[in-house]
Design a protein around this motif. Sequence first.
Motif, PDB file in Angstrom:
ATOM      1  N   ASN A  66      34.222  41.430  37.421  1.00 57.07           N
ATOM      2  CA  ASN A  66      35.092  40.273  37.543  1.00 57.07           C
ATOM      3  C   ASN A  66      36.181  40.289  36.483  1.00 57.07           C
ATOM      4  O   ASN A  66      37.096  39.485  36.507  1.00 57.07           O
ATOM      5  CB  ASN A  66      34.265  38.996  37.440  1.00 57.07           C
ATOM      6  CG  ASN A  66      35.002  37.798  38.012  1.00 57.07           C
ATOM      7  OD1 ASN A  66      35.933  37.975  38.789  1.00 57.07           O
ATOM      8  ND2 ASN A  66      34.585  36.614  37.609  1.00 57.07           N
ATOM      9  N   ARG A  67      36.061  41.213  35.512  1.00 57.02           N
ATOM     10  CA  ARG A  67      37.109  41.295  34.495  1.00 57.02           C
ATOM     11  C   ARG A  67      38.235  42.167  34.995  1.00 57.02           C
ATOM     12  O   ARG A  67      38.134  42.794  36.042  1.00 57.02           O
ATOM     13  CB  ARG A  67      36.521  41.916  33.233  1.00 57.02           C
ATOM     14  CG  ARG A  67      35.412  41.060  32.690  1.00 57.02           C
ATOM     15  CD  ARG A  67      34.781  41.730  31.526  1.00 57.02           C
ATOM     16  NE  ARG A  67      33.653  40.904  31.109  1.00 57.02           N
ATOM     17  CZ  ARG A  67      32.979  41.122  29.999  1.00 57.02           C
ATOM     18  NH1 ARG A  67      33.316  42.125  29.224  1.00 57.02           N
ATOM     19  NH2 ARG A  67      31.976  40.349  29.688  1.00 57.02           N
ATOM     20  N   LYS A  68      39.305  42.203  34.174  1.00 58.47           N
ATOM     21  CA  LYS A  68      40.428  43.080  34.544  1.00 58.47           C
ATOM     22  C   LYS A  68      40.022  44.511  34.244  1.00 58.47           C
ATOM     23  O   LYS A  68      39.759  44.884  33.111  1.00 58.47           O
ATOM     24  CB  LYS A  68      41.664  42.689  33.719  1.00 58.47           C
ATOM     25  CG  LYS A  68      42.336  41.448  34.259  1.00 58.47           C
ATOM     26  CD  LYS A  68      43.819  41.432  33.872  1.00 58.47           C
ATOM     27  CE  LYS A  68      44.505  40.198  34.412  1.00 58.47           C
ATOM     28  NZ  LYS A  68      44.348  39.020  33.503  1.00 58.47           N
ATOM     29  N   LEU A  69      39.923  45.305  35.279  1.00 57.79           N
ATOM     30  CA  LEU A  69      39.499  46.697  35.107  1.00 57.79           C
ATOM     31  C   LEU A  69      40.550  47.607  35.699  1.00 57.79           C
ATOM     32  O   LEU A  69      41.239  47.247  36.646  1.00 57.79           O
ATOM     33  CB  LEU A  69      38.181  46.959  35.844  1.00 57.79           C
ATOM     34  CG  LEU A  69      36.899  46.389  35.257  1.00 57.79           C
ATOM     35  CD1 LEU A  69      35.755  46.663  36.206  1.00 57.79           C
ATOM     36  CD2 LEU A  69      36.613  46.993  33.892  1.00 57.79           C
ATOM     37  N   ARG A  70      40.635  48.822  35.159  1.00 54.73           N
ATOM     38  CA  ARG A  70      41.477  49.818  35.818  1.00 54.73           C
ATOM     39  C   ARG A  70      40.723  50.358  37.029  1.00 54.73           C
ATOM     40  O   ARG A  70      39.537  50.629  36.944  1.00 54.73           O
ATOM     41  CB  ARG A  70      41.766  50.960  34.843  1.00 54.73           C
ATOM     42  CG  ARG A  70      43.159  50.834  34.274  1.00 54.73           C
ATOM     43  CD  ARG A  70      43.474  52.000  33.402  1.00 54.73           C
ATOM     44  NE  ARG A  70      44.101  51.501  32.191  1.00 54.73           N
ATOM     45  CZ  ARG A  70      44.316  52.251  31.126  1.00 54.73           C
ATOM     46  NH1 ARG A  70      43.916  53.490  31.101  1.00 54.73           N
ATOM     47  NH2 ARG A  70      44.915  51.739  30.091  1.00 54.73           N
ATOM     48  N   LYS A 126      40.118  29.652  37.088  1.00 53.96           N
ATOM     49  CA  LYS A 126      40.188  30.246  35.751  1.00 53.96           C
ATOM     50  C   LYS A 126      40.139  29.191  34.641  1.00 53.96           C
ATOM     51  O   LYS A 126      39.598  29.413  33.569  1.00 53.96           O
ATOM     52  CB  LYS A 126      41.496  31.041  35.605  1.00 53.96           C
ATOM     53  CG  LYS A 126      41.516  32.356  36.369  1.00 53.96           C
ATOM     54  CD  LYS A 126      40.844  33.467  35.577  1.00 53.96           C
ATOM     55  CE  LYS A 126      40.792  34.757  36.356  1.00 53.96           C
ATOM     56  NZ  LYS A 126      39.974  34.663  37.576  1.00 53.96           N
ATOM     57  N   ALA A 180      39.977  48.824  39.879  1.00 51.65           N
ATOM     58  CA  ALA A 180      38.932  47.856  40.261  1.00 51.65           C
ATOM     59  C   ALA A 180      38.363  48.159  41.648  1.00 51.65           C
ATOM     60  O   ALA A 180      37.147  48.099  41.857  1.00 51.65           O
ATOM     61  CB  ALA A 180      39.508  46.445  40.220  1.00 51.65           C
ATOM     62  N   THR A 181      39.248  48.509  42.592  1.00 53.45           N
ATOM     63  CA  THR A 181      38.771  48.780  43.953  1.00 53.45           C
ATOM     64  C   THR A 181      37.791  49.950  43.957  1.00 53.45           C
ATOM     65  O   THR A 181      36.778  49.940  44.652  1.00 53.45           O
ATOM     66  CB  THR A 181      39.958  49.107  44.874  1.00 53.45           C
ATOM     67  OG1 THR A 181      41.017  48.246  44.554  1.00 53.45           O
ATOM     68  CG2 THR A 181      39.570  48.965  46.324  1.00 53.45           C
ATOM     69  N   GLN A 225      35.055  34.991  42.180  1.00 52.24           N
ATOM     70  CA  GLN A 225      36.514  34.956  42.203  1.00 52.24           C
ATOM     71  C   GLN A 225      37.049  33.625  42.714  1.00 52.24           C
ATOM     72  O   GLN A 225      38.228  33.344  42.560  1.00 52.24           O
ATOM     73  CB  GLN A 225      37.029  36.123  43.040  1.00 52.24           C
ATOM     74  CG  GLN A 225      36.852  37.420  42.264  1.00 52.24           C
ATOM     75  CD  GLN A 225      37.319  38.633  43.009  1.00 52.24           C
ATOM     76  OE1 GLN A 225      37.351  38.629  44.233  1.00 52.24           O
ATOM     77  NE2 GLN A 225      37.653  39.673  42.272  1.00 52.24           N
ATOM     78  N   ARG A 253      34.475  48.781  42.818  1.00 52.55           N
ATOM     79  CA  ARG A 253      33.838  47.874  43.788  1.00 52.55           C
ATOM     80  C   ARG A 253      33.314  48.635  45.000  1.00 52.55           C
ATOM     81  O   ARG A 253      32.227  48.349  45.507  1.00 52.55           O
ATOM     82  CB  ARG A 253      34.846  46.811  44.248  1.00 52.55           C
ATOM     83  CG  ARG A 253      35.025  45.759  43.167  1.00 52.55           C
ATOM     84  CD  ARG A 253      36.157  44.828  43.500  1.00 52.55           C
ATOM     85  NE  ARG A 253      36.555  44.108  42.286  1.00 52.55           N
ATOM     86  CZ  ARG A 253      37.572  43.290  42.221  1.00 52.55           C
ATOM     87  NH1 ARG A 253      38.309  43.095  43.304  1.00 52.55           N
ATOM     88  NH2 ARG A 253      37.862  42.681  41.106  1.00 52.55           N
TER      89      ARG A 253
END
Lengths: 326, 427
Positions: A120-124, A212, A126-127, A208, A130
């Motif tokens: 759920n964090r900002k990741l490089r 926020k 991300a897809t 999600q 997942r």
Amino acid sequence: MALTDVRHARTEEPRHAPPKRQRFWLHRFDTKTFPYLMIAPFFLLFAVFGLFPLIFNAVVSLRHWHLIDKEKNGWVGLDNFTKLASDTDFWDALVNTFGIFVLSTVPQLLLALMIANLLNRKLRGATFWRIGILLPYVTPVAASSLVFAVFFSRDNGLANWFLSLVGFGQEQPLDWRAGTWSSWIAIAVMVNWKWIGYNALLYLSAMQAIPKDVYEAAAVDGAGPWRQLWQITVPMIQPVVLFTVILSTIGGLQLFTEPMLFDENPAQANGGYDHQWRTIAQLIYRVGWSDLNLGYAAAMSWALFLIILVVAGINALVTRRLGGGK
Amino acid sequence: MEKFGRRALRMGAAGLVAALAITGCSGKDLEGGNTDSGNAQVTLKINFWGDMGLDQLKAKYEAANPNVKISLNTGEYQAQHQDLQKKLVAGSGAPDISAVDEGFIVQFREQADQFVNLNDKGAGALESKYLPWKWQASKSAAGAQIGLGTDVGGLAMCYRTDLFKAAGLPTDRAEVSKLWPTWDAFLETGKTYTDKTKKKFIDSATNLFNPILSQQPVGFYNEQEQLQMEGGPKVGFDVAMKALDSGISANLASFQPNWDQGFKQDQFAVLACPAWMLGHIQKTAPDQAGKWDIAAIPGGGGNWGGSWWTIPKQGKNVDEAYKFVEWLIQPEQQIEVFKTVGNLPSQPALYKDPAVLDYKKEFFTNAPTGQIFASTAENLKPQYLGKKNGPTRLAVENVINRVGQGTLKSADAWAEAVKEAEKAANS
């Protein structure tokens, strides 16, 4: 609710100014009947593959239906169920099923929660992550179970190789299938591997939807990430948690393929030579297709159905309480 | 209230429409089978496991009978039997012809009403051709014959000449046979081998128990269907326990991946082998050609496995199916099967046939397999197999395997085996 009631009602219905008769019918068909037609296929399939087996099973469970001991075949009332109550095989299988269920469900849902929180964090990419965690779910369970069966084999298994790296099992390799706990753990690993990603993705989609600013407010108040997870995230995704708990209860208590293929000779449906990991679903298969006692197997299926209803109900109740609901 | 009534009515109507739509497409006959057995085109579906040598025979039969098409459907041994059982219960979907093994023949013989009584088709005339016990085993209590025998197993002891040589044991098949006139002598040989090489001698204790049980006059059940654990089963069980206590067993489960791997890794040096096992060894360890040979089994004759062709009653082409089965069991075809896959025919007249008598198997150091297996099958004392034979065997095997795994002491095992067998008898 006789047919006369229906006719009586029709005369009463049109209160507003009647449009042209034909258009009226079309409109009525479109809004009132058509939706039912659209959902009918599901209910039809459910009736054929869900409801009918359930009822048929109930009927069979009241009969003695043995393919070899045919002399006694016929109605026996609740005899199969009274036999079940004193059948140690059944209760042993129930204990095994619950043992494996706890070992698989609890770590599974906790780990899924952690992973979802991380994702759920900002990741490089991300897809990529997942999709990656969903891969085990896409793998057919028979295929992955067969691989795990080799993974946990006594003589050439990868699991024992890992154990030997940390200095375990040097003189005698661990026979995963021989012990009760080792076999339960092995099967729980298979279940966890498959379902963690799926549950994590469900949790993630729910997370999600949490605004926020709730987190921002909590951070301002000095709540750390751990506290945010347990006091904001979990209560706010509670409906999804409830859903996953019920789903994994049903799946866990019906566990079949993994223990089946873990056996050295799967077709025997042994669940270990001492039946130390035989689940109820496996026992049903064994009684039905190996002992050929179909009536008794049907009684076991119905008992399992009732047990699942009760356990799923309890789990739902507990989860709702823990999540801070009413 | 009345609103609910209308809704229910509408939903019912909708369901009815959908139901009609679904049954409408399911049609009547998807298989293309024909009920009249004239010259109309007929497809016969045949289920079996492994390789029963039917590939060339199918082509031959189809050429001679242009109206018949044969569809061969091989699969896994247990799966094919369980599938047949399910189709019998369901009442449809069974193949026209199904192979049934000795391990399952009792189960299906007890459901003889589900199969064509081959005596009605004139099979009775064939009785004199068969080994008497083979003919009896597929006959129901009421006298209906549900299957025509194809092969019998016979029983011998396969051994690895190279491993025997390394352990200082003789390698010639006559001398090896002399090593073990009895099972106790066999165990002694095993201990010598294991002491010398630090390797295991046999694949599993259950593969001692089963052949020994098959050599006994009475198996798990007598003809009154009473469990007889203190007789034959005790003899086999004691030998199995001694083998486990002396540490000569590799404890591998038969026909499973670890067992197959055991062949390749030399994890055992002997294997009780019926005729049909030869094909399995050859396929599993093709690079061990010339390293295997076949000696006599301790304790004399015996039989393990062997199959029948059965015709489920629900089939639409039972007459054509019977014609094919009758053709299949003729000497010419049986000998061809023996030559292609090694399965030993169940008709003793063929044991005198030069094609069987003089046959030598190169893979097994030119062992005369026809002679070896035929003599064990012919000398067999027939044993009655009880209705619950399958589950009982499984229950006792489980106990032996627990001792092998070290979770049960061999001293306590017999009591446990009796308990489990009784449970299986009442299942």
